[in-house]
Scaffold this active site. Structure first.
Site, PDB file in Angstrom:
ATOM      1  N   GLU A   1      -8.302  -5.834   4.933  1.00  0.00           N
ATOM      2  CA  GLU A   1      -8.127  -5.427   3.536  1.00  0.00           C
ATOM      3  C   GLU A   1      -6.922  -6.114   2.904  1.00  0.00           C
ATOM      4  O   GLU A   1      -6.951  -6.490   1.739  1.00  0.00           O
ATOM      5  CB  GLU A   1      -7.980  -3.904   3.452  1.00  0.00           C
ATOM      6  CG  GLU A   1      -9.292  -3.209   3.766  1.00  0.00           C
ATOM      7  CD  GLU A   1      -9.146  -1.722   4.025  1.00  0.00           C
ATOM      8  OE1 GLU A   1      -9.221  -0.961   3.071  1.00  0.00           O
ATOM      9  OE2 GLU A   1      -8.979  -1.334   5.193  1.00  0.00           O
TER      10      GLU A   1
ATOM     11  N   ARG B   1      -2.521  -2.084  -3.486  1.00  0.00           N
ATOM     12  CA  ARG B   1      -3.742  -1.316  -3.270  1.00  0.00           C
ATOM     13  C   ARG B   1      -3.661  -0.072  -4.158  1.00  0.00           C
ATOM     14  O   ARG B   1      -2.678   0.664  -4.120  1.00  0.00           O
ATOM     15  CB  ARG B   1      -3.835  -0.901  -1.812  1.00  0.00           C
ATOM     16  CG  ARG B   1      -5.084  -0.120  -1.545  1.00  0.00           C
ATOM     17  CD  ARG B   1      -5.183   0.323  -0.121  1.00  0.00           C
ATOM     18  NE  ARG B   1      -6.456   1.009   0.052  1.00  0.00           N
ATOM     19  CZ  ARG B   1      -6.740   1.757   1.094  1.00  0.00           C
ATOM     20  NH1 ARG B   1      -5.873   1.908   2.057  1.00  0.00           N
ATOM     21  NH2 ARG B   1      -7.906   2.337   1.190  1.00  0.00           N
TER      22      ARG B   1
ATOM     23  N   HIS C   1     -13.136   2.370   0.107  1.00  0.00           N
ATOM     24  CA  HIS C   1     -13.089   1.270   1.084  1.00  0.00           C
ATOM     25  C   HIS C   1     -13.653  -0.013   0.465  1.00  0.00           C
ATOM     26  O   HIS C   1     -14.120  -0.894   1.182  1.00  0.00           O
ATOM     27  CB  HIS C   1     -13.918   1.577   2.350  1.00  0.00           C
ATOM     28  CG  HIS C   1     -13.377   2.675   3.210  1.00  0.00           C
ATOM     29  ND1 HIS C   1     -14.208   3.563   3.857  1.00  0.00           N
ATOM     30  CD2 HIS C   1     -12.120   3.029   3.535  1.00  0.00           C
ATOM     31  CE1 HIS C   1     -13.474   4.421   4.546  1.00  0.00           C
ATOM     32  NE2 HIS C   1     -12.194   4.125   4.355  1.00  0.00           N
TER      33      HIS C   1
ATOM     34  N   GLY D   1     -16.103   0.793  14.349  1.00  0.00           N
ATOM     35  CA  GLY D   1     -17.118  -0.258  14.204  1.00  0.00           C
ATOM     36  C   GLY D   1     -16.771  -1.508  14.998  1.00  0.00           C
ATOM     37  O   GLY D   1     -17.636  -2.147  15.603  1.00  0.00           O
TER      38      GLY D   1
ATOM     39  N   LEU E   1     -16.614   1.965   9.906  1.00  0.00           N
ATOM     40  CA  LEU E   1     -16.483   3.190  10.702  1.00  0.00           C
ATOM     41  C   LEU E   1     -15.098   3.245  11.325  1.00  0.00           C
ATOM     42  O   LEU E   1     -14.772   2.454  12.216  1.00  0.00           O
ATOM     43  CB  LEU E   1     -17.553   3.218  11.806  1.00  0.00           C
ATOM     44  CG  LEU E   1     -19.001   2.932  11.366  1.00  0.00           C
ATOM     45  CD1 LEU E   1     -19.945   2.936  12.568  1.00  0.00           C
ATOM     46  CD2 LEU E   1     -19.474   3.924  10.309  1.00  0.00           C
TER      47      LEU E   1
ATOM     48  N   ASN F   1       0.871  -1.176   0.000  1.00  0.00           N
ATOM     49  CA  ASN F   1       0.000   0.000   0.000  1.00  0.00           C
ATOM     50  C   ASN F   1       0.909   1.228   0.000  1.00  0.00           C
ATOM     51  O   ASN F   1       1.437   1.617   1.038  1.00  0.00           O
ATOM     52  CB  ASN F   1      -0.905  -0.033   1.242  1.00  0.00           C
ATOM     53  CG  ASN F   1      -1.885   1.120   1.271  1.00  0.00           C
ATOM     54  OD1 ASN F   1      -1.869   1.998   0.397  1.00  0.00           O
ATOM     55  ND2 ASN F   1      -2.739   1.139   2.279  1.00  0.00           N
TER      56      ASN F   1
ATOM     57  N   ARG G   1     -12.998  14.569   8.207  1.00  0.00           N
ATOM     58  CA  ARG G   1     -13.731  14.964   6.988  1.00  0.00           C
ATOM     59  C   ARG G   1     -15.187  15.262   7.319  1.00  0.00           C
ATOM     60  O   ARG G   1     -15.804  14.565   8.120  1.00  0.00           O
ATOM     61  CB  ARG G   1     -13.699  13.840   5.942  1.00  0.00           C
ATOM     62  CG  ARG G   1     -12.320  13.586   5.409  1.00  0.00           C
ATOM     63  CD  ARG G   1     -12.354  12.496   4.329  1.00  0.00           C
ATOM     64  NE  ARG G   1     -11.114  11.765   4.330  1.00  0.00           N
ATOM     65  CZ  ARG G   1     -10.999  10.454   4.195  1.00  0.00           C
ATOM     66  NH1 ARG G   1     -12.080   9.702   4.024  1.00  0.00           N
ATOM     67  NH2 ARG G   1      -9.829   9.881   4.217  1.00  0.00           N
TER      68      ARG G   1
HETATM   69  P1  AMP Z   1      -9.293   3.032  11.720  1.00  0.00           P
HETATM   70  O1  AMP Z   1      -9.226   4.232  10.821  1.00  0.00           O
HETATM   71  O2  AMP Z   1     -10.139   1.929  11.165  1.00  0.00           O
HETATM   72  O3  AMP Z   1      -7.934   2.565  12.162  1.00  0.00           O
HETATM   73  O4  AMP Z   1     -10.034   3.520  13.058  1.00  0.00           O
HETATM   74  C1  AMP Z   1      -9.509   4.491  13.901  1.00  0.00           C
HETATM   75  C2  AMP Z   1     -10.577   4.933  14.879  1.00  0.00           C
HETATM   76  O5  AMP Z   1     -10.953   3.815  15.701  1.00  0.00           O
HETATM   77  C3  AMP Z   1     -10.111   6.027  15.829  1.00  0.00           C
HETATM   78  O6  AMP Z   1     -11.044   7.100  15.858  1.00  0.00           O
HETATM   79  C4  AMP Z   1     -10.122   5.343  17.182  1.00  0.00           C
HETATM   80  O7  AMP Z   1     -10.496   6.210  18.191  1.00  0.00           O
HETATM   81  C5  AMP Z   1     -11.194   4.297  17.012  1.00  0.00           C
HETATM   82  N1  AMP Z   1     -11.068   3.295  18.056  1.00  0.00           N
HETATM   83  C6  AMP Z   1     -10.052   2.437  18.264  1.00  0.00           C
HETATM   84  N2  AMP Z   1     -10.245   1.747  19.413  1.00  0.00           N
HETATM   85  C7  AMP Z   1     -11.399   2.207  19.951  1.00  0.00           C
HETATM   86  C8  AMP Z   1     -12.140   1.911  21.140  1.00  0.00           C
HETATM   87  N3  AMP Z   1     -11.696   1.018  21.994  1.00  0.00           N
HETATM   88  N4  AMP Z   1     -13.299   2.569  21.340  1.00  0.00           N
HETATM   89  C9  AMP Z   1     -13.744   3.500  20.477  1.00  0.00           C
HETATM   90  N5  AMP Z   1     -13.093   3.823  19.335  1.00  0.00           N
HETATM   91  C10 AMP Z   1     -11.943   3.184  19.080  1.00  0.00           C
END
Ligand code: AMP
Length: 397
Positions: free
Chosen positions: A381, A89, A178, A330, A205, A7, A237
C-alpha cells in the site's frame, strides 16, 4: 524522487521514505503513544533505533520523524528539502473523492465533511496532514483514500436496499476499503498476466479482510460497506450480519448500539468464534491441529465465507480469469488458500499444492490446466501511495 508516506492514526503515525520508481525504502518507522508521552521506532535497513521523544500532538511526532530522517547518525537525507512530496493515507473519501488528489484547503474541507463516515480515522488523518503542512509548508501533500478505488462500482453494487432518503440525505451506501491495496494488486495482476482487459477477484485477507470484483482494472463490487465491518469474518470483526442481531443483543443485554458495535468490531470474527482464543490465524491453525473444535469452526467459517464471495463475484462478473490472494493471511496462509480453492473446483479453479507451499512471494500457484489463474501477490500500500503521490505532483509541475 523521495516521497514520505504517512499513515496517521489517532495515537500513532507510521512513515516510510521511499522512491516511487524503484519501490526502495530508505527508512521507515512508527511514532506511538502520541498525546501520552511519545515513542519513535526508526528503521534503516536492518538497523533499528528506538527513542522516547515527547509527542503532545501529531505535530511533534512529524517533527520527530523529520528530525531522525536528517539526523547525521541515524538519518538518510541531509535536509528536509530532499523530501519531494508527502503522501497521506486517508481512510474515508466518502462520495467526495474517486481518486487521489493534491491537498489544498478545499480538499481539507472535503475530508472534514467525510468525518461522520470515518469518525475514528479521518480526524487522525487530518491531524497528520496539518502537522506536515505546519512543518514543511512548501512540500506538496497528496491524499490517497482507502475508498477511492471502489468509486467505480455501479449503483446496484453500492446502494443498500433501504429508503432512498438515507442515500440522498446522508450518503449511506457501500464504499469499501483497502482500496489502495486492491488497486495495487489489480495493477500488479495486469503486469503479471500481460493484459489489462480481464476479470478478477482479489482476496485481501489479513487481520481486516475484504474482497473485490475487478473488471479491466476497475472495481465493480467489494465486500466492505459503509464501514470496514461488513463482508467476510475478520480477525475481530463479525463481517456481514443480520441487523436484527444488534436489536436483539441491545434489548436483551441492555447494551447501547455503540457498545454492541464495539463488540462486533473488536470481539467477534475468528476471535469470537474461537471462544476468544485468538484473532491470529497462526494461533487458530495451531489450535485446530491440536483438535480445538472452536478453532476449527472459526477457520472453516472463514474459508467458507471467502469462497462464497468468490462464487458471488464470479456470477457478478460472468466468470473470472484471475484470482489473487494478498495481505497477511492471503500471502502466508497456505492452508487458507488451499481450503478456499477447494470450494472453487466447480468453476475450474485448480491449484498446485506444491506451488502453494510458499509464503509472501509473487507466485502463480494454479496448474497449467486451471481455468482461472491463481496468484499470490504481496500487497504494498505504501508503494501505491508513493506512486499516486509522484504521479500527481509530477503532473502538476
Ligand atoms: P495483516 O493484517 O495483513 O498484517 O495480516 C495479519 C494476519 O496474517 C494475522 O492473522 C496472521 O496470523 C496472519 N499470518 C501471518 N503469517 C501467517 C502464516 N505464516 N500463516 C497463516 N497466517 C499468517
Amino acid at each position: 524522487m523521495n516521497v514520505l508516506v504517512i499513515n496517521a492514526g489517532s495515537s500513532s503515525l507510521k512513515y516510510q521514505l521511499m522512491n516511487p520508481e524503484t519501490g526502495d525504502v530508505s527508512a521507515k518507522g512508527l511514532c506511538e503513544r502520541i498525546y501520552i508521552d511519545g515513542r519513535l521506532t526508526h528503521k534503516v535497513g536492518d538497523k533499528k533505533v528506538e527513542k522516547d521523544i515527547p509527542m503532545p500532538t501529531h505535530a511533534e511526532a512529524i517533527q520527530a520523524v523529520l528530525g531522525i530522517l536528517v539526523d547525521p547518525v541515524d538519518g538518510v537525507i541531509k535536509s528536509v528539502d530532499e523530501i519531494d512530496a508527502v503522501g497521506h493515507r486517508v481512510l474515508h473519501g466518502g462520495m467526495e473523492f474517486s481518486d487521489s488528489c493534491i491537498i489544498d484547503d478545499e480538499v481539507i474541507a472535503a475530508i472534514e465533511k467525510c468525518i461522520p463516515l470515518g469518525p475514528l480515522h479521518n480526524p487522525a488523518n487530518l491531524m497528520g496532514i496539518r502537522a506536515c503542512q505546519a512543518v514543511m509548508p512548501k512540500t506538496p501533500q497528496v491524499a490517497v483514500f482507502d475508498t477511492a478505488f471502489h468509486m467505480t462500482m455501479p449503483p446496484k453494487a453500492y446502494r443498500y436496499a433501504i429508503p432512498t432518503e438515507y442515500y440522498k440525505n446522508d450518503d449511506i451506501r457501500r464504499y469499501g476499503f483497502h482500496g489502495t491495496s486492491h488497486k495495487y494488486i489489480a495493477r500488479r495482476a495486469a503486469a503479471l498476466v500481460g493484459k489489462t482487459d480481464f476479470k478478477m477477484v482479489n482476496c485481501h485477507l489479513g487481520n481486516g479482510s475484504s474482497m473485490s470484483a475487478i473488471k479491466d482494472g476497475k472495481c465493480v463490487d467489494t465486500t466492505m460497506g459503509l464501514s470496514p465491518l461488513a463482508g467476510v469474518p475478520m480477525g475481530t470483526r463479525s463481517g456481514d450480519i443480520d441487523a436484527c442481531v444488534v436489536q436483539f443483543i441491545c434489548n436483551k443485554y441492555n447494551m447501547s448500539v455503540d457498545e454492541c458495535l464495539n463488540m462486533l468490531n473488536k470481539k467477534s470474527g475468528v476471535l469470537g468464534l474461537s471462544d476468544g482464543l485468538s484473532s491470529d490465524f497462526r494461533d487458530l491453525e495451531a489450535g485446530a491441529e491440536q483438535g480445538n473444535e472452536a478453532c476449527k469452526l472459526a477457520l472453516e467459517k472463514f474459508y467458507y465465507e471467502v469462497a462464497k464471495y468468490v462464487g458471488a463475484y464470479a456470477a457478478a462478473l460472468n466468470g473470472i480469469d484471475v484470482l489473487t490472494f494478498t495481505a497477511g493471511v492471503g500471502e502466508n496462509g497456505i492452508t487458507t488458500r488451499q481450503a478456499v480453492c477447494d470450494y472453487l473446483g466447480f468453476m475450474g479453479v485448480k491449484i498446485d499444492p506444491e506451488k502453494n507451499k510458499i509464503r509472501g512471494k509473487e507466485t502463480l500457484i494454479s496448474t497449467p490446466d486451471s481455468k482461472v489463474q491463481v496468484w499470490i501477490i504481496p500487497t504494498n500500500e505504501e508503494l501505491m501511495i508513493a506512486q499516486d503521490t509522484a504521479e500527481l505532483v509530477n503532473a502538476a509541475k
